[in-house]
Design a protein around this motif. Structure first.
Motif, mmCIF file in Angstrom:
data_model
loop_
_atom_site.group_PDB
_atom_site.id
_atom_site.type_symbol
_atom_site.label_atom_id
_atom_site.label_comp_id
_atom_site.label_asym_id
_atom_site.label_seq_id
_atom_site.Cartn_x
_atom_site.Cartn_y
_atom_site.Cartn_z
ATOM 1 N N LEU A 1 2.146 9.530 -5.229
ATOM 2 C CA LEU A 1 2.812 11.210 -4.711
ATOM 3 C C LEU A 1 3.205 11.382 -6.258
ATOM 4 C CD1 LEU A 1 2.193 12.969 -3.309
ATOM 5 C CD2 LEU A 1 4.054 12.210 -1.878
ATOM 6 N N PHE B 1 1.213 4.279 -2.923
ATOM 7 C CA PHE B 1 1.107 5.499 -2.821
ATOM 8 C C PHE B 1 2.481 6.536 -3.164
ATOM 9 C CE2 PHE B 1 2.239 9.491 0.578
ATOM 10 C CZ PHE B 1 0.885 9.531 0.383
ATOM 11 N N GLY C 1 1.053 -0.737 -0.180
ATOM 12 C CA GLY C 1 -0.130 0.118 0.128
ATOM 13 C C GLY C 1 0.956 1.455 -0.115
ATOM 14 N N LEU C 2 1.949 1.634 1.302
ATOM 15 C CA LEU C 2 2.990 2.772 0.367
ATOM 16 C C LEU C 2 3.528 2.906 -0.693
ATOM 17 C CD1 LEU C 2 3.991 2.677 4.266
ATOM 18 C CD2 LEU C 2 2.286 4.010 3.460
#
Length: 290
Positions: A206, A202, A198-199
Motif C-alpha cells: 500500500l 499489505f 500478511g498485514l
C-alpha cells in the motif's frame, strides 16, 4: 504444534528482522525521489534527492557545486507540502505559503561547504519582492507549474509505512513466542504469524501504491521544489530511488515467510501419526481385582 519443525519458524524470525531493518532504512534515507533539474536560463543544473522528511539539493552553476539540505514543509489548511532549504520551520512554512499563493519565493538558503562551515548563499534569483516570477523574462521564466505534494497522500504513505514496520516487529516477536512455547491463543500461535506477515506485506505494498501513484501523477514532471514551482527550472529526469524500492523487498520477504509457513504445514502433514496402542481384551476377571 509449534514445537515441531521449529527451525522453519526460526527462519521466519530472521526474515522478519531483515524486513524490519529494511523498512527502517527506507524511512530514514533520502532516496525516495532522485531528480535532475535544468535551469531555463541554461546556466545551472540541480541534483535533488529526498525522502519523506529530509533531502539534499546540489546546485551546479558555472561548474561550481553548492550543497543544501532541504526539508519537507506543509500547509495543513491547503493540504499541500513542498521542499524548502530555509533554516527554520517558520521560514520554510512562509516560503511554501508564498509559493502556493503567488508562486513567489526568493532563494537565500544556508550552504554547507566542503569544510563544514555554514555560510549564507546568494543566488541570482535572490530578489526581494515583488514577485521574481514577474521580473523574469518569458524565456527564463518558463511555465509556472504550481504542483505540490498532497499532504493527505504523504501522511497516508507515512502511516502505512509505520504500520508495516510495527507489523514486521510484531511478526518477529510472534515467531520468538512460537519458538519458545506453544501458545494456546490463535492470534499468538502459528495462525497469528500468517496474519502479521500478511498485514506487513499489505501495508508495504500500500505504501508503494500511494507514493508511486502520486509520483507518477504529479511529481514526475514537477518535484515540488521552489525551482520547479516558480518555473526557474524544469525537470530533466526524475525517478523513484532505492529507498522506495526497499519497500518492495520487504513485502516480498513477508510473502516468502507465508510461503515458509505453508511449506512447514505440508511437512507436518507428511509426518506419520504415532501408532495407536489398543489394550488387548483380557477375559481373566482376576485382573480386575487390581
Amino acid at each position: 504444534m509449534a514445537t515441531v519443525l521449529r527451525s522453519y519458524i526460526f527462519i521466519t524470525f530472521i526474515v522478519c528482522c531483515i524486513s524490519f531493518a529494511i523498512l527502517v532504512t527506507s524511512v530514514s534515507t533520502t532516496s525516495w525521489v532522485n531528480a535532475r533539474l535544468l535551469s531555463n536560463a541554461g546556466n545551472e543544473e540541480d541534483i535533488v534527492n529526498y525522502g519523506l522528511f529530509i533531502g539534499t539539493l546540489k546546485k551546479i552553476a558555472f561548474a561550481t557545486p553548492s550543497y543544501y539540505t532541504i526539508h519537507m514543509a506543509c500547509i495543513p489548511k491547503d493540504n499541500v507540502c513542498a521542499w524548502s532549504c530555509k533554516k527554520s520551520a517558520e521560514e520554510r512554512e512562509e516560503e511554501i505559503q508564498n509559493l502556493y499563493t503567488t508562486a513567489n519565493a526568493s532563494f537565500g538558503c544556508i550552504e554547507k561547504d566542503s569544510k563544514g562551515i555554514r555560510n549564507v548563499a546568494r543566488s541570482p534569483w535572490d530578489i526581494p519582492k515583488p514577485s521574481i516570477t514577474n521580473l523574469m523574462s518569458p524565456t527564463v521564466r518558463g511555465s509556472v507549474d504550481k504542483t505540490f505534494i498532497n499532504l493527505g497522500i504523504w501522511a497516508s504513505t507515512l502511516t502505512s509505512l509505520i504500520l508495516a514496520i510495527v507489523l514486521a516487529g510484531v511478526a518477529a516477536l510472534g515467531a520468538v513466542v512460537n519458538i519458545a512455547a506453544n501458545p494456546v491463543r490463535t492470534i499468538a500461535a502459528i495462525p497469528g504469524l500468517y496474519i502479521w506477515n500478511g498485514l506487513a506485506a499489505f501495508f508495504a505494498i500500500l505504501t508503494m501504491v500511494l507514493w508511486g501513484g502520486h509520483f507518477a501523477a504529479s511529481l514526475v514532471d514537477s518535484i515540488a521544489l521552489r525551482e520547479t514551482i516558480t518555473g526557474e527550472c524544469h525537470v530533466d529526469t526524475a525517478r523513484v530511488g532505492f529507498s522506495y524500492w526497499l519497500i518492495l523487498a520487504s513485502a516480498l520477504l513477508h510473502l516468502a515467510n507465508i510461503g515458509i509457513l505453508l511449506f512447514r504445514r505440508v511437512m507436518l502433514l507428511r509426518i506419520p501419526e504415532p501408532p495407536k496402542v489398543t489394550p488387548a481384551e483380557d477375559t481373566d476377571g482376576t485382573l480386575f481385582l487390581y
